[in-house]
Design a protein around this motif. Structure first.
Motif, PDB file in Angstrom:
ATOM      1  N   GLY A  21     124.954  12.337  58.808  1.00  0.00           N
ATOM      2  CA  GLY A  21     125.666  12.152  60.074  1.00  0.00           C
ATOM      3  C   GLY A  21     125.402  10.813  60.757  1.00  0.00           C
ATOM      4  N   ALA A  22     124.685   9.919  60.093  1.00  0.00           N
ATOM      5  CA  ALA A  22     124.399   8.617  60.717  1.00  0.00           C
ATOM      6  C   ALA A  22     125.600   7.673  60.613  1.00  0.00           C
ATOM      7  N   GLY A  23     126.601   8.074  59.824  1.00  0.00           N
ATOM      8  CA  GLY A  23     127.807   7.253  59.680  1.00  0.00           C
ATOM      9  C   GLY A  23     127.815   6.424  58.411  1.00  0.00           C
ATOM     10  N   LYS A  24     126.941   6.773  57.467  1.00  0.00           N
ATOM     11  CA  LYS A  24     126.814   5.974  56.235  1.00  0.00           C
ATOM     12  C   LYS A  24     128.126   5.898  55.455  1.00  0.00           C
ATOM     13  N   SER A  25     128.814   7.053  55.316  1.00  0.00           N
ATOM     14  CA  SER A  25     130.010   7.068  54.454  1.00  0.00           C
ATOM     15  C   SER A  25     131.081   6.125  54.971  1.00  0.00           C
ATOM     16  N   THR A  26     131.347   6.205  56.269  1.00  0.00           N
ATOM     17  CA  THR A  26     132.418   5.375  56.841  1.00  0.00           C
ATOM     18  C   THR A  26     132.086   3.894  56.709  1.00  0.00           C
ATOM     19  N   VAL A  27     130.871   3.511  57.104  1.00  0.00           N
ATOM     20  CA  VAL A  27     130.559   2.077  57.062  1.00  0.00           C
ATOM     21  C   VAL A  27     130.387   1.584  55.625  1.00  0.00           C
ATOM     22  N   SER A  28     129.887   2.451  54.742  1.00  0.00           N
ATOM     23  CA  SER A  28     129.746   2.035  53.334  1.00  0.00           C
ATOM     24  C   SER A  28     131.116   1.762  52.734  1.00  0.00           C
ATOM     25  N   ILE A 139     118.050   5.407  47.823  1.00  0.00           N
ATOM     26  CA  ILE A 139     118.593   4.299  47.023  1.00  0.00           C
ATOM     27  C   ILE A 139     117.637   3.098  47.063  1.00  0.00           C
ATOM     28  N   GLY A 140     117.209   2.728  48.266  1.00  0.00           N
ATOM     29  CA  GLY A 140     116.331   1.563  48.385  1.00  0.00           C
ATOM     30  C   GLY A 140     114.882   1.845  47.988  1.00  0.00           C
ATOM     31  N   THR A 141     114.495   3.116  47.948  1.00  0.00           N
ATOM     32  CA  THR A 141     113.101   3.449  47.618  1.00  0.00           C
ATOM     33  C   THR A 141     112.912   3.799  46.148  1.00  0.00           C
ATOM     34  N   VAL A 142     113.906   4.477  45.537  1.00  0.00           N
ATOM     35  CA  VAL A 142     113.725   5.009  44.175  1.00  0.00           C
ATOM     36  C   VAL A 142     114.784   4.515  43.178  1.00  0.00           C
ATOM     37  N   VAL A 143     116.041   4.627  43.535  1.00  0.00           N
ATOM     38  CA  VAL A 143     117.105   4.347  42.550  1.00  0.00           C
ATOM     39  C   VAL A 143     117.205   2.842  42.275  1.00  0.00           C
ATOM     40  N   PHE A 144     117.278   2.050  43.349  1.00  0.00           N
ATOM     41  CA  PHE A 144     117.307   0.588  43.197  1.00  0.00           C
ATOM     42  C   PHE A 144     116.246  -0.044  44.113  1.00  0.00           C
ATOM     43  N   PRO A 145     114.952   0.089  43.725  1.00  0.00           N
ATOM     44  CA  PRO A 145     113.912  -0.483  44.584  1.00  0.00           C
ATOM     45  C   PRO A 145     114.007  -2.009  44.694  1.00  0.00           C
ATOM     46  N   ASP A 146     114.748  -2.644  43.762  1.00  0.00           N
ATOM     47  CA  ASP A 146     114.935  -4.100  43.838  1.00  0.00           C
ATOM     48  C   ASP A 146     116.321  -4.472  44.361  1.00  0.00           C
ATOM     49  N   ALA A 147     116.961  -3.569  45.091  1.00  0.00           N
ATOM     50  CA  ALA A 147     118.304  -3.860  45.630  1.00  0.00           C
ATOM     51  C   ALA A 147     118.284  -5.173  46.411  1.00  0.00           C
ATOM     52  N   ASP A 148     119.407  -5.900  46.362  1.00  0.00           N
ATOM     53  CA  ASP A 148     119.475  -7.190  47.061  1.00  0.00           C
ATOM     54  C   ASP A 148     119.398  -7.015  48.569  1.00  0.00           C
ATOM     55  N   VAL A 149     120.058  -5.970  49.069  1.00  0.00           N
ATOM     56  CA  VAL A 149     120.072  -5.704  50.509  1.00  0.00           C
ATOM     57  C   VAL A 149     119.773  -4.224  50.717  1.00  0.00           C
ATOM     58  N   LYS A 150     118.834  -3.922  51.626  1.00  0.00           N
ATOM     59  CA  LYS A 150     118.527  -2.526  51.940  1.00  0.00           C
ATOM     60  C   LYS A 150     118.725  -2.307  53.436  1.00  0.00           C
ATOM     61  N   LEU A 151     119.561  -1.336  53.748  1.00  0.00           N
ATOM     62  CA  LEU A 151     119.818  -1.015  55.144  1.00  0.00           C
ATOM     63  C   LEU A 151     119.441   0.436  55.381  1.00  0.00           C
ATOM     64  N   TYR A 152     118.904   0.724  56.559  1.00  0.00           N
ATOM     65  CA  TYR A 152     118.566   2.107  56.901  1.00  0.00           C
ATOM     66  C   TYR A 152     119.296   2.445  58.189  1.00  0.00           C
ATOM     67  N   LEU A 153     120.293   3.339  58.049  1.00  0.00           N
ATOM     68  CA  LEU A 153     121.156   3.664  59.174  1.00  0.00           C
ATOM     69  C   LEU A 153     120.752   5.009  59.769  1.00  0.00           C
ATOM     70  N   SER A 154     120.495   5.019  61.072  1.00  0.00           N
ATOM     71  CA  SER A 154     120.126   6.288  61.713  1.00  0.00           C
ATOM     72  C   SER A 154     120.838   6.415  63.056  1.00  0.00           C
ATOM     73  N   ALA A 155     120.706   7.590  63.669  1.00  0.00           N
ATOM     74  CA  ALA A 155     121.211   7.848  65.016  1.00  0.00           C
ATOM     75  C   ALA A 155     120.480   9.082  65.502  1.00  0.00           C
ATOM     76  N   SER A 156     120.553   9.371  66.794  1.00  0.00           N
ATOM     77  CA  SER A 156     119.826  10.538  67.313  1.00  0.00           C
ATOM     78  C   SER A 156     120.381  11.820  66.678  1.00  0.00           C
ATOM     79  N   THR A 157     119.558  12.867  66.630  1.00  0.00           N
ATOM     80  CA  THR A 157     119.989  14.143  66.027  1.00  0.00           C
ATOM     81  C   THR A 157     121.222  14.676  66.758  1.00  0.00           C
ATOM     82  N   GLU A 158     121.228  14.590  68.081  1.00  0.00           N
ATOM     83  CA  GLU A 158     122.356  15.128  68.859  1.00  0.00           C
ATOM     84  C   GLU A 158     123.645  14.380  68.516  1.00  0.00           C
TER      85      GLU A 158
END
Ligand code: DC
Length: 237
Positions: A21-28, A139-158
């Motif tokens: 629910g942080a909006g990853k799908s839309t922005v990705s 993705i940034g921790t396990v699948v592609f730990p050497d990814a060129d760009v790593k972003l962590y998208l969050s928002a409040s639970t509500e």
């Protein structure tokens, strides 16, 4: 990215992780469109596996059955007229994987080692050539730990609960806002407390909080982060 003599320019590997629910799908999707990259929704892949397991009547607690089952799973992400379709063992399951029940079931199924191994291999294959935006939890921790760009998208639970509720209502699901916020919190707990590849921010990721921001604002912040981290090969603006 600097190109060595004789070396071919490849697209970047961009990893976008964060809770549901942080909006990853839309922005990705929009970031991938701007760059002409492939978008890989890894959550959809786990949802497809959970759907197939449920359909086949496999008990997630039966480790042997899960392991055998994982050798037969084929999940593909196809784009039809610009819309992503999720194909699991030949079936189009795009719509069926998005119910609240499938969300909770996927959170359980995605904690199983054979499932994670199979999906990680598939995701590495899909992203190996670069030119990809992968969104997920690890993705940034396990699948592609050497990814060129790593972003962590969050928002409040509500806020994440409100967004998810609006999506579900638009799809005709009968669910209250309170139930949805509780379900989001429950999934957060399951996804971040599991032993294997738990949801966490990579130490070299850039954190973006999407609370109170619209898609355009988040996208601008992501583009800025990508430029800083990579020089943005292939980025036109
Ligand atoms: O992003 P989503 O809500 O569609 O993901 C569904 C579930 O899949 C989520 O509860 C956690 C799991 N998941 C995962 O474990 N690893 C990923 N890379 C992506 C999703």
């Amino acid at each position: 990215m600097v190109e060595a003599p004789g070396e071919q320019v490849r697209g970047l590997v961009i990893a976008i992780d964060g809770p549901s629910g942080a909006g990853k799908s839309t922005v990705s999707r929009q970031l991938a469109e701007r760059l002409g990259y492939l978008q890989i929704d890894t959550g959809a892949m786990y949802r497809a596996v959970a759907y197939l397991m449920n359909q086949a009547g496999i008990d997630p607690a039966d480790h042997d059955a899960v392991r055998r089952f994982c050798t037969t799973v084929d999940v593909r992400l196809d784009s039809v007229a610009g819309v992503q379709r999720v194909i699991a063992n030949g079936q189009d399951v795009t719509r069926q994987i998005r119910t609240p029940e499938m969300s909770l079931m996927t959170s359980r199924v995605s904690a199983l080692a054979p499932v994670r191994d199979a999906m990680m291999l598939a995701q590495r294959r899909m992203g190996a050539a670069g030119g990809v935006v992968l969104e997920g939890r690890d993705i940034g921790t396990v699948v592609f730990p050497d990814a060129d760009v790593k972003l962590y998208l969050s928002a409040s639970t509500e806020e994440r609960g409100r967004r998810r509720h609006a999506e579900l209502v638009a799809r005709g699901e009968q669910v209250t806002l309170e139930e949805t916020i509780n379900a989001v919190a429950e999934r957060d707990a399951q996804d971040s407390q599991r032993d294997l590849a738990p949801l966490r921010m990579a130490s070299d990721a850039i954190a973006i909080d999407s609370s109170g921001k619209d898609v355009a604002e988040v996208l601008d912040m992501m583009e800025a982060a990508c430029k800083i981290r990579s020089g943005m090969v292939g980025f036109s603006s």
